[in-house]
Design an enzyme around this catalytic site. Sequence first.
Site, mmCIF file in Angstrom:
data_model
loop_
_atom_site.group_PDB
_atom_site.id
_atom_site.type_symbol
_atom_site.label_atom_id
_atom_site.label_comp_id
_atom_site.label_asym_id
_atom_site.label_seq_id
_atom_site.Cartn_x
_atom_site.Cartn_y
_atom_site.Cartn_z
ATOM 1 N N GLY A 54 -92.949 6.879 54.864
ATOM 2 C CA GLY A 54 -93.448 7.085 56.226
ATOM 3 C C GLY A 54 -93.812 5.740 56.817
ATOM 4 O O GLY A 54 -94.041 4.780 56.084
ATOM 5 N N CYS A 81 -92.412 5.253 48.142
ATOM 6 C CA CYS A 81 -92.853 4.300 49.169
ATOM 7 C C CYS A 81 -94.234 4.674 49.721
ATOM 8 O O CYS A 81 -95.217 4.598 49.004
ATOM 9 C CB CYS A 81 -91.784 4.184 50.253
ATOM 10 S SG CYS A 81 -92.042 2.738 51.281
ATOM 11 N N TYR A 82 -94.326 5.111 50.962
ATOM 12 C CA TYR A 82 -95.627 5.545 51.497
ATOM 13 C C TYR A 82 -96.241 6.605 50.568
ATOM 14 O O TYR A 82 -97.451 6.656 50.380
ATOM 15 C CB TYR A 82 -95.432 6.107 52.907
ATOM 16 C CG TYR A 82 -96.685 6.644 53.562
ATOM 17 C CD1 TYR A 82 -97.633 5.783 54.109
ATOM 18 C CD2 TYR A 82 -96.914 8.022 53.644
ATOM 19 C CE1 TYR A 82 -98.786 6.274 54.718
ATOM 20 C CE2 TYR A 82 -98.058 8.517 54.251
ATOM 21 C CZ TYR A 82 -98.994 7.645 54.792
ATOM 22 O OH TYR A 82 -100.119 8.133 55.394
ATOM 23 N N HIS A 168 -86.930 2.738 47.704
ATOM 24 C CA HIS A 168 -86.286 3.997 48.148
ATOM 25 C C HIS A 168 -85.111 4.381 47.245
ATOM 26 O O HIS A 168 -84.020 3.831 47.405
ATOM 27 C CB HIS A 168 -85.805 3.857 49.589
ATOM 28 C CG HIS A 168 -86.922 3.835 50.575
ATOM 29 N ND1 HIS A 168 -87.511 4.978 51.060
ATOM 30 C CD2 HIS A 168 -87.600 2.806 51.136
ATOM 31 C CE1 HIS A 168 -88.479 4.671 51.888
ATOM 32 N NE2 HIS A 168 -88.567 3.348 51.949
ATOM 33 N N GLU A 170 -83.481 7.049 47.352
ATOM 34 C CA GLU A 170 -82.560 7.955 48.055
ATOM 35 C C GLU A 170 -81.440 7.226 48.785
ATOM 36 O O GLU A 170 -80.424 7.827 49.103
ATOM 37 C CB GLU A 170 -83.328 8.868 49.025
ATOM 38 C CG GLU A 170 -83.971 8.185 50.230
ATOM 39 C CD GLU A 170 -85.361 7.598 49.961
ATOM 40 O OE1 GLU A 170 -85.624 7.213 48.804
ATOM 41 O OE2 GLU A 170 -86.159 7.500 50.907
ATOM 42 N N SER A 222 -65.591 22.641 70.583
ATOM 43 C CA SER A 222 -64.756 21.522 71.021
ATOM 44 C C SER A 222 -63.491 21.426 70.182
ATOM 45 O O SER A 222 -62.553 20.716 70.523
ATOM 46 C CB SER A 222 -65.539 20.212 70.888
ATOM 47 O OG SER A 222 -65.672 19.871 69.522
ATOM 48 N N GLY A 223 -63.478 22.140 69.062
ATOM 49 C CA GLY A 223 -62.336 22.012 68.149
ATOM 50 C C GLY A 223 -62.618 20.997 67.058
ATOM 51 O O GLY A 223 -61.890 20.899 66.087
ATOM 52 N N GLY A 224 -63.693 20.196 67.218
ATOM 53 C CA GLY A 224 -64.070 19.225 66.195
ATOM 54 C C GLY A 224 -64.724 19.900 65.009
ATOM 55 O O GLY A 224 -64.990 21.106 65.035
ATOM 56 N N VAL A 225 -64.969 19.118 63.965
ATOM 57 C CA VAL A 225 -65.485 19.687 62.719
ATOM 58 C C VAL A 225 -66.839 20.379 62.927
ATOM 59 O O VAL A 225 -67.031 21.524 62.504
ATOM 60 C CB VAL A 225 -65.671 18.572 61.649
ATOM 61 C CG1 VAL A 225 -66.188 19.164 60.350
ATOM 62 C CG2 VAL A 225 -64.362 17.844 61.409
ATOM 63 N N ASP A 226 -67.757 19.699 63.609
ATOM 64 C CA ASP A 226 -69.121 20.213 63.679
ATOM 65 C C ASP A 226 -69.209 21.551 64.418
ATOM 66 O O ASP A 226 -69.790 22.507 63.914
ATOM 67 C CB ASP A 226 -70.054 19.195 64.364
ATOM 68 C CG ASP A 226 -69.920 17.809 63.760
ATOM 69 O OD1 ASP A 226 -69.295 17.703 62.695
ATOM 70 O OD2 ASP A 226 -70.437 16.850 64.356
ATOM 71 N N SER A 227 -68.625 21.601 65.613
ATOM 72 C CA SER A 227 -68.751 22.855 66.355
ATOM 73 C C SER A 227 -67.920 23.953 65.696
ATOM 74 O O SER A 227 -68.273 25.135 65.759
ATOM 75 C CB SER A 227 -68.389 22.677 67.830
ATOM 76 O OG SER A 227 -67.032 22.360 67.984
ATOM 77 N N SER A 228 -66.843 23.571 65.016
ATOM 78 C CA SER A 228 -66.025 24.582 64.341
ATOM 79 C C SER A 228 -66.791 25.235 63.197
ATOM 80 O O SER A 228 -66.784 26.455 63.028
ATOM 81 C CB SER A 228 -64.760 23.957 63.765
ATOM 82 O OG SER A 228 -64.001 23.388 64.788
ATOM 83 N N LYS A 369 -72.314 14.936 57.296
ATOM 84 C CA LYS A 369 -70.921 15.304 57.591
ATOM 85 C C LYS A 369 -70.151 15.860 56.388
ATOM 86 O O LYS A 369 -69.476 16.877 56.494
ATOM 87 C CB LYS A 369 -70.200 14.059 58.117
ATOM 88 C CG LYS A 369 -68.884 14.344 58.775
ATOM 89 C CD LYS A 369 -69.137 14.791 60.177
ATOM 90 C CE LYS A 369 -67.912 14.907 61.017
ATOM 91 N NZ LYS A 369 -68.274 15.019 62.439
#
Length: 513
Positions: A54, A81-82, A168, A170, A222-228, A369
């Site tokens: 943080g 960390c924090y 970190h 991660e 939109s036809g893109g990966v995310d909205s699909s 992604k």
Amino acid sequence: MPQTIAVLDFGSQLTQVIARRIRECQVYSKIYHFSTAAAKLRADGVVGIILSGGPQSVYAKTAPHPDPEIFRLGVPVLGICYGVQLMGHHLGGRVAHSQAREYGHGRLTIKRPGQLFRGLPRSLRIWNSHGDKLTKLPPGFVATAVSDNSPFSGIEDKKRGFYGIQFHPEVFHTERGGDMIRNFLVGICGAKQDWTTKDFIAQSVAGIREQVGRGRVLLGLSGGVDSSVAAALLHKAIGPQLTCVFVDNGLLRKGERAAVKKLYGDHFKIDLRVVDAAALFLRRLKGVSEPEQKRKIIGRTFVEVFEQSLKSIKGRAEFLGQGTLYPDVIESVSIGGNPASLIKTHHNVGGLPARMKLKLVEPLRQLFKDEVRRVGAALGLPREVVWRQPFPGPGLGVRVMGDITAEKLEILRNADAVLHEEMMASGFYYRVWQSFCVFLPVRTVGVFGDERTYDYVIALRLVESTDAMTADWAKLPHDLLQKISSRITNEVRGVGRVVLDISSKPPATIEWE
Ligand code: XMP
């Protein structure tokens, strides 16, 4: 309820990255507000707790603190960390402002591997980002690792199951950081490694159903990966309560509209509304050649058309679905106001949900992604969709140099279709980051048969990249390039010459604009 690892969020932008590393170990985790009561964590069946990093100092007036009872739950705790400074502060150690802020790469030397560093080399590259640091260990703790700048880079109280690390684990820059997290989850907390994409989907479906009830959700596809993937997930959860809107802005690639109709309308049987707004976009773009101006017009027109179409089908809809991913969330908080944030201008339907009194449903908000791709594949989306190359929101609008006309778009679309076919046939489509054509409004002389021609130029942009921040031109086989070039000049009317862009990013960008 599966065995849960609780990640208490103290405001670090990396909290979601911790959650992602936990998912990579196939362990179930949940991010909780930092102040969550210990009793709630117990009731949720938490088997281990991670305190995130943080930006604050533990002594600051506004510093976030956990419920001190979490240290009495009897479950292992890992402070990062924090988080390790909080442990020091709450358990009787001391934290002080460090002279030198440790930021970036450092080296860790492990003194006592214990369970956290089990199986790791003694010396590791790590990534730091902290101002304060622990200067005195709390009672019961021993130092397990040191860095150039801190004698307490790793600490533990094995008896109570408390572990802390100042760096970190991660982030990708920390060597074997994932193994440290796995050691904590599996070796120390005894968590089961049985949380899979299927479980994520089942949980999301339940969450969507709970949020939406019998309401209706509208989603811009939109036809893109995310909205699909968002559409497929929402459809699985609420079936006919979902309506998708696809705006044809006239700047799409060849066959795209038909492909969207086929997949979502025919295959998934989603209630899909296609809005044909090509003429409006083209009218507004007439005579405009300045790139940012084009983007603004496309963005504004998109929001307007989308809003109109939602109004016309709204009915009792209360929700707007969005394929927002976690990196979009970070981007919008961290670089707001920076020109880079313009990148997503066309997607920015910002004020729209409030104006239309719609609540947001964002089932991918916590994912990255590659995880979204896995979810998409598990939901049965085809490879062409799941592994589709990035395509800019303003579409071919940023790939026609100078002013945009229907004729130029048609030439670009046809050339791009040839390139796409050849990239698919050769398998290189999935091996490069992006492959597309750019229309250059330059006419050059040529010969075709006996005739002298005076035609346009198409540039091929074929790039390799891992994150679009930097990119290099892809060195594709000459015979493939030759085939693409000769097919374009032979088959696409209006093109007399094909050139290859051999610029890297930086200094060039991927798109030409
Ligand atoms: P540049 O051209 O800046 O592009 O190197 C980096 C990546 O972003 C994509 N890109 C966009 N994506 N809306 C988007 O959704 C946009 O306006 C936009 N402009 C560029 C580009 O294709 C590349 O992958």
